[in-house]
Design an enzyme around this catalytic site. Structure first.
Site, PDB file in Angstrom:
ATOM      1  N   SER A   1      -4.675  -0.273  13.963  1.00 57.22           N
ATOM      2  CA  SER A   1      -5.406   0.981  14.206  1.00 57.22           C
ATOM      3  C   SER A   1      -5.898   0.948  15.650  1.00 57.22           C
ATOM      4  CB  SER A   1      -6.623   1.061  13.281  1.00 57.22           C
ATOM      5  OG  SER A   1      -7.512   2.072  13.724  1.00 57.22           O
TER       6      SER A   1
ATOM      7  N   LYS B   1      -8.372  -5.245  12.337  1.00 56.65           N
ATOM      8  CA  LYS B   1      -7.235  -4.570  12.978  1.00 56.65           C
ATOM      9  C   LYS B   1      -6.892  -5.223  14.328  1.00 56.65           C
ATOM     10  CE  LYS B   1      -6.352  -1.555   9.772  1.00 56.65           C
ATOM     11  NZ  LYS B   1      -5.120  -1.677   8.981  1.00 56.65           N
TER      12      LYS B   1
ATOM     13  N   GLY C   1       0.826  -1.215   0.000  1.00 54.88           N
ATOM     14  CA  GLY C   1       0.000   0.000   0.000  1.00 54.88           C
ATOM     15  C   GLY C   1       0.853   1.255   0.000  1.00 54.88           C
TER      16      GLY C   1
ATOM     17  N   TYR D   1     -13.770  -3.544  10.065  1.00 56.62           N
ATOM     18  CA  TYR D   1     -12.443  -2.915  10.166  1.00 56.62           C
ATOM     19  C   TYR D   1     -11.806  -3.203  11.540  1.00 56.62           C
ATOM     20  CZ  TYR D   1      -9.001   0.938   9.756  1.00 56.62           C
ATOM     21  OH  TYR D   1      -7.848   1.695   9.715  1.00 56.62           O
TER      22      TYR D   1
ATOM     23  N   ARG E   1       0.264   5.618  -1.712  1.00 61.94           N
ATOM     24  CA  ARG E   1      -0.211   6.906  -1.175  1.00 61.94           C
ATOM     25  C   ARG E   1      -0.300   6.843   0.353  1.00 61.94           C
ATOM     26  NH1 ARG E   1      -6.255   5.772  -3.215  1.00 61.94           N
ATOM     27  NH2 ARG E   1      -7.053   4.984  -1.233  1.00 61.94           N
TER      28      ARG E   1
ATOM     29  N   ASP F   1      -2.094  -7.573  -5.620  1.00 61.21           N
ATOM     30  CA  ASP F   1      -3.243  -7.541  -4.716  1.00 61.21           C
ATOM     31  C   ASP F   1      -2.908  -8.433  -3.528  1.00 61.21           C
ATOM     32  OD1 ASP F   1      -5.601  -7.763  -3.360  1.00 61.21           O
ATOM     33  OD2 ASP F   1      -6.778  -8.545  -5.034  1.00 61.21           O
TER      34      ASP F   1
ATOM     35  N   ILE G   1      -5.033   9.948  11.401  1.00 67.42           N
ATOM     36  CA  ILE G   1      -3.924  10.451  10.587  1.00 67.42           C
ATOM     37  C   ILE G   1      -4.528  11.046   9.316  1.00 67.42           C
ATOM     38  CG2 ILE G   1      -1.735   9.842   9.444  1.00 67.42           C
ATOM     39  CD1 ILE G   1      -1.708   9.150  12.457  1.00 67.42           C
TER      40      ILE G   1
HETATM   41  P1  NAI Z   1      -4.971   5.040   1.968  1.00 65.40           P
HETATM   42  O1  NAI Z   1      -6.303   4.588   1.519  1.00 65.40           O
HETATM   43  O2  NAI Z   1      -4.574   6.477   1.732  1.00 65.40           O
HETATM   44  O3  NAI Z   1      -3.829   4.093   1.354  1.00 65.40           O
HETATM   45  C1  NAI Z   1      -3.941   2.695   1.376  1.00 65.40           C
HETATM   46  C2  NAI Z   1      -3.127   2.111   0.244  1.00 65.40           C
HETATM   47  O4  NAI Z   1      -3.317   0.682   0.249  1.00 65.40           O
HETATM   48  C3  NAI Z   1      -3.578   2.625  -1.136  1.00 65.40           C
HETATM   49  O5  NAI Z   1      -2.474   3.004  -1.911  1.00 65.40           O
HETATM   50  C4  NAI Z   1      -4.307   1.419  -1.720  1.00 65.40           C
HETATM   51  O6  NAI Z   1      -4.282   1.382  -3.137  1.00 65.40           O
HETATM   52  C5  NAI Z   1      -3.527   0.253  -1.094  1.00 65.40           C
HETATM   53  N1  NAI Z   1      -4.293  -0.988  -1.157  1.00 65.40           N
HETATM   54  C6  NAI Z   1      -5.622  -1.150  -0.904  1.00 65.40           C
HETATM   55  N2  NAI Z   1      -5.980  -2.421  -1.138  1.00 65.40           N
HETATM   56  C7  NAI Z   1      -4.876  -3.085  -1.543  1.00 65.40           C
HETATM   57  C8  NAI Z   1      -4.624  -4.432  -1.941  1.00 65.40           C
HETATM   58  N3  NAI Z   1      -5.600  -5.350  -1.982  1.00 65.40           N
HETATM   59  N4  NAI Z   1      -3.355  -4.780  -2.295  1.00 65.40           N
HETATM   60  C9  NAI Z   1      -2.363  -3.861  -2.282  1.00 65.40           C
HETATM   61  N5  NAI Z   1      -2.548  -2.569  -1.913  1.00 65.40           N
HETATM   62  C10 NAI Z   1      -3.789  -2.186  -1.559  1.00 65.40           C
HETATM   63  O7  NAI Z   1      -4.909   4.679   3.515  1.00 65.40           O
HETATM   64  P2  NAI Z   1      -3.955   5.234   4.695  1.00 65.40           P
HETATM   65  O8  NAI Z   1      -4.752   6.200   5.484  1.00 65.40           O
HETATM   66  O9  NAI Z   1      -2.630   5.613   4.155  1.00 65.40           O
HETATM   67  O10 NAI Z   1      -3.831   3.910   5.572  1.00 65.40           O
HETATM   68  C11 NAI Z   1      -2.723   3.040   5.546  1.00 65.40           C
HETATM   69  C12 NAI Z   1      -2.900   2.010   6.652  1.00 65.40           C
HETATM   70  O11 NAI Z   1      -2.993   2.673   7.906  1.00 65.40           O
HETATM   71  C13 NAI Z   1      -4.182   1.178   6.511  1.00 65.40           C
HETATM   72  O12 NAI Z   1      -3.940  -0.145   6.905  1.00 65.40           O
HETATM   73  C14 NAI Z   1      -5.127   1.850   7.473  1.00 65.40           C
HETATM   74  O13 NAI Z   1      -6.125   0.969   7.926  1.00 65.40           O
HETATM   75  C15 NAI Z   1      -4.171   2.264   8.577  1.00 65.40           C
HETATM   76  N6  NAI Z   1      -4.664   3.344   9.424  1.00 65.40           N
HETATM   77  C16 NAI Z   1      -4.940   4.587   8.910  1.00 65.40           C
HETATM   78  C17 NAI Z   1      -5.384   5.581   9.753  1.00 65.40           C
HETATM   79  C18 NAI Z   1      -5.689   6.948   9.274  1.00 65.40           C
HETATM   80  O14 NAI Z   1      -6.153   7.760  10.090  1.00 65.40           O
HETATM   81  N7  NAI Z   1      -5.443   7.288   8.022  1.00 65.40           N
HETATM   82  C19 NAI Z   1      -5.598   5.343  11.187  1.00 65.40           C
HETATM   83  C20 NAI Z   1      -5.264   4.013  11.611  1.00 65.40           C
HETATM   84  C21 NAI Z   1      -4.818   3.063  10.751  1.00 65.40           C
END
Ligand code: NAI
Length: 231
Positions: free
Chosen positions: A126, A143, A7, A139, A10, A51, A172
């Protein structure tokens, strides 16, 4: 040393890839969206469209990647709904990416770390996995599952000098939380003692610490990065 970030196209994953590159590591980004290739180009990393929910795809991609030293299981999604409105696919998609994805990637790369008798795994959970949340049962379950998985792996492979830790971020600022209404964002900020959201860079700094020699004696832990939101 080679670090793979899932992931990494971004948000938090991108910040982690950039930080670990600045730390001097070779970076591999796995993501399902094409933006991953632009990010990879900018930091001279390798991008692979994978994926993580697919055991078959992960296993074959890992074969072509070869052994790595550091695995950051970051990719995750949310499909928020109250349980009575939640469909089977909302449950399956979230569990398959957030939890099974962590299993798939760890299963694929652990043998190489065991061979080298060194490895670092950091899983992004999380605080919702700790406290739960209305509308996020899928979710939260995924987590919370990561936290139990992390502790078990830490116990299994500690003897091989491999550490496995979880980071539990709070609120975040990323595209994922960009979908929240202004009202929900305001309520989150009010509940945070530091009175602001965290940044992806702050998560990346903790990852950088956990994979460094300074964290050699830390394993099986869940570290909150949430401005004091949950304590
Ligand atoms: P985001 O949605 O901005 O980025 C997630 C990335 O994972 C994206 O680039 C997406 O394309 C990729 N992704 C999704 N499904 C996928 C798959 N099947 N295979 C490969 N890549 C895949 O999310 P963010 O905010 O950067 O979150 C990153 C991690 O942090 C996640 O696990 C999220 O649950 C966790 N998190 C985020 C928080 C927040 O406040 N943003 C808080 C707590 C945890």
């Amino acid at each position: 040393m080679i670090a793979l970030v899932t992931g990494g196209a971004r948000g938090i994953g991108k910040a982690i890839a950039q930080k670990l590159k600045a730390d001097g590591l070779k970076i591999i980004i796995w993501d399902i969206v094409d933006e991953g290739s632009d990010i990879a180009k900018a930091i001279d990393a390798l991008f692979m469209k994978v994926d993580i929910a697919s055991f078959k795809d992960v296993t074959s991609a890992a074969k072509s990647t070869g052994d790595i030293d550091i695995l950051i299981n970051n990719a995750g999604i949310n499909r928020d709904k109250l349980l009575l409105r939640m469909q089977e696919e909302d449950w399956d998609n979230v569990l398959n990416i957030n939890l099974k994805g962590v299993f798939n990637c760890t299963r694929a790369f652990l043998p190489g770390m065991i061979k080298k008798k060194w490895g670092r795994i950091v899983n992004i959970s999380s605080i919702i996995g700790i406290i739960g949340n209305r509308g996020q049962s899928n979710y939260a379950a995924s987590k919370a599952g990561i936290i139990g998985f992390t502790k078990s792996i830490a116990k299994e492979v500690g003897i091989r000098n491999i550490t496995c830790n979880t980071i539990a971020p709070g609120y975040i600022e990323t595209e994922m939380t960009g979908q929240l209404t202004e009202e929900v964002k305001k309520a989150y900020i009010e509940s945070i003692p530091l009175k602001r959201p965290g940044t992806p860079g702050e998560v990346a700094d903790l990852v950088s610490f956990l994979i460094s020699e300074k964290a050699n004696y830390i394993t099986g832990q869940t570290i909150h990065l949430d401005g004091g939101m949950v304590m």
